[in-house]
Scaffold this motif. Structure first.
Motif, mmCIF file in Angstrom:
data_model
loop_
_atom_site.group_PDB
_atom_site.id
_atom_site.type_symbol
_atom_site.label_atom_id
_atom_site.label_comp_id
_atom_site.label_asym_id
_atom_site.label_seq_id
_atom_site.Cartn_x
_atom_site.Cartn_y
_atom_site.Cartn_z
ATOM 1 N N ILE A 92 24.974 5.767 15.851
ATOM 2 C CA ILE A 92 26.014 5.776 14.810
ATOM 3 C C ILE A 92 26.501 7.199 14.558
ATOM 4 O O ILE A 92 27.717 7.451 14.435
ATOM 5 N N THR A 93 25.580 8.151 14.501
ATOM 6 C CA THR A 93 25.964 9.544 14.262
ATOM 7 C C THR A 93 26.815 10.089 15.399
ATOM 8 O O THR A 93 27.861 10.721 15.166
ATOM 9 N N ALA A 94 26.387 9.857 16.639
ATOM 10 C CA ALA A 94 27.144 10.356 17.787
ATOM 11 C C ALA A 94 28.536 9.741 17.836
ATOM 12 O O ALA A 94 29.540 10.437 18.082
ATOM 13 N N LEU A 95 28.616 8.437 17.595
ATOM 14 C CA LEU A 95 29.917 7.762 17.607
ATOM 15 C C LEU A 95 30.824 8.270 16.481
ATOM 16 O O LEU A 95 32.037 8.433 16.676
ATOM 17 N N ALA A 96 30.238 8.532 15.317
ATOM 18 C CA ALA A 96 31.035 9.035 14.198
ATOM 19 C C ALA A 96 31.589 10.428 14.492
ATOM 20 O O ALA A 96 32.756 10.728 14.184
ATOM 21 N N VAL A 97 30.769 11.287 15.114
ATOM 22 C CA VAL A 97 31.235 12.640 15.446
ATOM 23 C C VAL A 97 32.328 12.585 16.510
ATOM 24 O O VAL A 97 33.374 13.236 16.384
ATOM 25 N N SER A 98 32.112 11.804 17.559
ATOM 26 C CA SER A 98 33.132 11.748 18.616
ATOM 27 C C SER A 98 34.405 11.080 18.103
ATOM 28 O O SER A 98 35.520 11.465 18.483
ATOM 29 N N GLY A 99 34.257 10.077 17.221
ATOM 30 C CA GLY A 99 35.443 9.459 16.634
ATOM 31 C C GLY A 99 36.233 10.441 15.780
ATOM 32 O O GLY A 99 37.472 10.439 15.785
ATOM 33 N N THR A 100 35.532 11.286 15.038
ATOM 34 C CA THR A 100 36.198 12.330 14.260
ATOM 35 C C THR A 100 36.946 13.291 15.181
ATOM 36 O O THR A 100 38.066 13.740 14.859
ATOM 37 N N CYS A 101 36.363 13.605 16.326
ATOM 38 C CA CYS A 101 37.050 14.465 17.295
ATOM 39 C C CYS A 101 38.328 13.803 17.813
ATOM 40 O O CYS A 101 39.338 14.480 18.026
ATOM 41 N N PHE A 142 35.649 23.116 19.874
ATOM 42 C CA PHE A 142 35.971 21.718 19.566
ATOM 43 C C PHE A 142 35.632 20.805 20.733
ATOM 44 O O PHE A 142 34.985 19.761 20.562
ATOM 45 N N CYS A 143 36.043 21.182 21.941
ATOM 46 C CA CYS A 143 35.773 20.355 23.117
ATOM 47 C C CYS A 143 34.280 20.300 23.441
ATOM 48 O O CYS A 143 33.785 19.289 23.951
ATOM 49 N N ALA A 144 33.552 21.381 23.124
ATOM 50 C CA ALA A 144 32.099 21.368 23.333
ATOM 51 C C ALA A 144 31.431 20.374 22.390
ATOM 52 O O ALA A 144 30.519 19.626 22.793
ATOM 53 N N VAL A 145 31.864 20.352 21.124
ATOM 54 C CA VAL A 145 31.316 19.382 20.176
ATOM 55 C C VAL A 145 31.642 17.965 20.630
ATOM 56 O O VAL A 145 30.781 17.062 20.612
ATOM 57 N N TRP A 146 32.875 17.764 21.047
ATOM 58 C CA TRP A 146 33.295 16.444 21.513
ATOM 59 C C TRP A 146 32.522 16.067 22.778
ATOM 60 O O TRP A 146 32.012 14.951 22.914
ATOM 61 N N GLY A 147 32.423 17.004 23.713
ATOM 62 C CA GLY A 147 31.712 16.736 24.954
ATOM 63 C C GLY A 147 30.251 16.408 24.736
ATOM 64 O O GLY A 147 29.670 15.597 25.463
ATOM 65 N N ALA A 148 29.626 17.038 23.741
ATOM 66 C CA ALA A 148 28.230 16.757 23.443
ATOM 67 C C ALA A 148 28.055 15.396 22.783
ATOM 68 O O ALA A 148 27.137 14.633 23.118
ATOM 69 N N SER A 149 28.936 15.068 21.842
ATOM 70 C CA SER A 149 28.769 13.824 21.077
ATOM 71 C C SER A 149 29.231 12.592 21.838
ATOM 72 O O SER A 149 28.669 11.502 21.670
ATOM 73 N N VAL A 150 30.231 12.741 22.715
ATOM 74 C CA VAL A 150 30.797 11.577 23.377
ATOM 75 C C VAL A 150 29.816 10.929 24.350
ATOM 76 O O VAL A 150 29.893 9.731 24.625
ATOM 77 N N HIS A 186 31.393 2.842 23.076
ATOM 78 C CA HIS A 186 31.085 4.171 23.623
ATOM 79 C C HIS A 186 31.807 4.405 24.951
ATOM 80 O O HIS A 186 32.379 5.473 25.187
ATOM 81 N N MET A 187 31.817 3.407 25.820
ATOM 82 C CA MET A 187 32.414 3.571 27.153
ATOM 83 C C MET A 187 33.936 3.601 27.111
ATOM 84 O O MET A 187 34.568 4.215 27.978
ATOM 85 N N TRP A 188 34.545 2.936 26.137
ATOM 86 C CA TRP A 188 36.000 3.015 26.006
ATOM 87 C C TRP A 188 36.447 4.470 25.883
ATOM 88 O O TRP A 188 37.477 4.874 26.421
ATOM 89 N N GLU A 189 35.647 5.265 25.210
ATOM 90 C CA GLU A 189 35.995 6.666 24.980
ATOM 91 C C GLU A 189 35.521 7.586 26.102
ATOM 92 O O GLU A 189 36.266 8.479 26.542
ATOM 93 N N LEU A 190 34.300 7.383 26.601
ATOM 94 C CA LEU A 190 33.626 8.398 27.409
ATOM 95 C C LEU A 190 34.372 8.771 28.683
ATOM 96 O O LEU A 190 34.716 9.946 28.893
ATOM 97 N N TYR A 191 34.618 7.822 29.562
ATOM 98 C CA TYR A 191 35.165 8.185 30.864
ATOM 99 C C TYR A 191 36.643 8.553 30.798
ATOM 100 O O TYR A 191 37.123 9.336 31.605
ATOM 101 N N ALA A 192 37.355 8.012 29.825
ATOM 102 C CA ALA A 192 38.730 8.456 29.627
ATOM 103 C C ALA A 192 38.760 9.908 29.154
ATOM 104 O O ALA A 192 39.609 10.702 29.574
#
Length: 408
Positions: free
Chosen positions: A290-299, A317-325, A227-233
């Motif tokens: 798992i759901t949040a990670l799957a959505v952000s990974g799809t983004c 798109f960025c709102a969905v990504w921002g919410a799930s990440v 999760h952190m590999w993606e979030l702050y970047a």
């Protein structure tokens, strides 16, 4: 009495005070990153220095968190006092940067020191929140707390976006420092430990290592690292991604980037945290993570395509990504608090965040390297391994995930 307390909404009483302190105290985190265009113009800094304005905070946070974990400070010092002094220290560092610094070297040193102090704000806030949370409300309350972190981190973008490019960068930092000073004051006046706060245990500098030898905590930490590999970047480079999208579409007027960043990473992220927390209280942490990670990974996968989607599609798109990440941040915190030794929950959470933020120092630097080689459309694809690792770890935890707490 405990049943009545657990039915109190998360946004009232002591938990609201903790969340407010987080919003204000963490406003300094991305304060320098939010004024990068102004600093480029005034100081003539290059891409490497821009990266280190954020990475220095992450590494400072890691140093502070490791020191705190080794000394088991979150479990041996009164948490509200540690929170207040830490918020004050981070605010003073930002105040000095805003008033007397006029070159990159001292700025980077102050940003690193700011990160050291923030290690006493975010993890301690998590520990305080868990002390007020009971069965059926822990994930909801942590979702509110992480939503506060998300809003606080995005506040400088809101300030810069509302004031426009004419606002001096020092004014943005002064606003963030003032928020931090207010956070310290409120922590002293309003924040206290809850009934779930464990008595101070004996010092145990080896608990952080011992914790990682246990299957449950180890899998939660592995999921958190993905999760952190993606979030702050994502948070760091979203403005650059949006700027590249504006250049690619050449729409008249372009995007109000700072306001879009606040809306998609700040507001949408806070909503994502709140929703995920409520759902996790009902179905357990692993399915939600798992759901949040799957959505952000799809983004991540869609990011090269969506950069040319035009303003409405890109913002959604960025709102969905921002919410799930960020939605699963509180979920990982709650899961670790349930499987770790109750006496050392503060140390466990500090250890987890230290490892996570150390990893962010790598991912934040990798993204611009990929952008330089292949352009911004492909740059954020490099974040995809994080959600993949997180999903694998949480799937392994699923059969033995912490049981869903009984509703109060």
């Amino acid at each position: 009495m405990r049943v009545a307390r657990h039915r109190v909404p998360a946004w009232t009483g002591p938990r609201a005070a903790i969340a407010l302190v987080q919003v204000l105290g963490l406003a300094v985190w991305f304060s320098a990153s939010a004024v990068v265009p102004r600093l480029r113009s005034e100081w003539g800094i290059g891409d490497a220095t821009v990266v280190w304005l954020t990475v220095s905070v992450q590494l400072g946070f890691v140093a502070g968190a490791v020191t705190s974990a080794v000394l088991t400070l979150p479990d041996r010092v009164r948490p509200h006092r540690l929170l207040a002094w830490s918020a004050l220290g981070a605010a003073v560092c930002t105040l000095v940067l805003a008033t007397v610094v006029d070159s990159p070297a001292p700025a980077l040193a102050l940003r690193a020191l700011t990160g050291v102090f923030l290690a006493g704000v975010y993890p301690v806030g998590m520990k305080l929140t868990t002390s007020w949370s009971g069965p059926g409300s822990r994930y909801r309350d942590l979702g509110v707390l992480v939503g506060a972190l998300t809003l606080g981190s995005a506040l400088p973008h809101l300030l810069g976006g509302l004031a426009g490019p004419a606002l001096p960068w020092r004014a943005v930092l002064l606003g963030a420092a003032a928020a931090g000073l207010l956070a310290a004051l409120l922590a002293v006046m309003l924040v206290r430990s809850g009934p779930g706060h464990a008595p101070a245990p004996p010092p145990d500098s080896r608990y952080a290592v011992r914790m990682l030898r246990e299957r449950g905590p180890r899998l939660v930490v592995c999921g958190y690292l993905g999760h952190m590999w993606e979030l702050y970047a994502f948070w760091t480079w979203l403005p650059a991604y949006l700027a590249a999208a504006t250049a690619a579409t050449a729409e008249p007027g372009g995007l109000p980037i700072e306001l879009v960043v606040f809306a998609t990473s700040g507001l949408a992220g806070a909503v994502g945290c709140a929703v995920a927390g409520r759902v996790a209280d009902r179905v357990g942490p692993a399915p939600v993570a798992i759901t949040a990670l799957a959505v952000s990974g799809t983004c991540c996968l869609l990011s090269p395509v969506m950069i040319g989607a035009g303003t409405p599609g890109l913002v959604v798109f960025c709102a969905v990504w921002g919410a799930s990440v960020v939605a699963d941040s509180g979920v990982f915190t709650g899961a670790l608090s349930e499987v770790a030794d109750r006496r050392y929950v503060g140390t466990a959470l500090t250890t987890q965040t230290a490892l996570g933020f150390l990893l962010t120092a790598v991912s934040i630097q990798v993204v611009p390297l990929v952008a330089a080689a292949g352009g911004w459309p492909a740059a954020l694809l490099v974040l995809l391994p994080g959600p993949v690792l997180g999903v694998l770890a949480m799937r392994s935890l699923l059969p033995s995930a912490p049981a869903v707490p009984a509703r109060a």
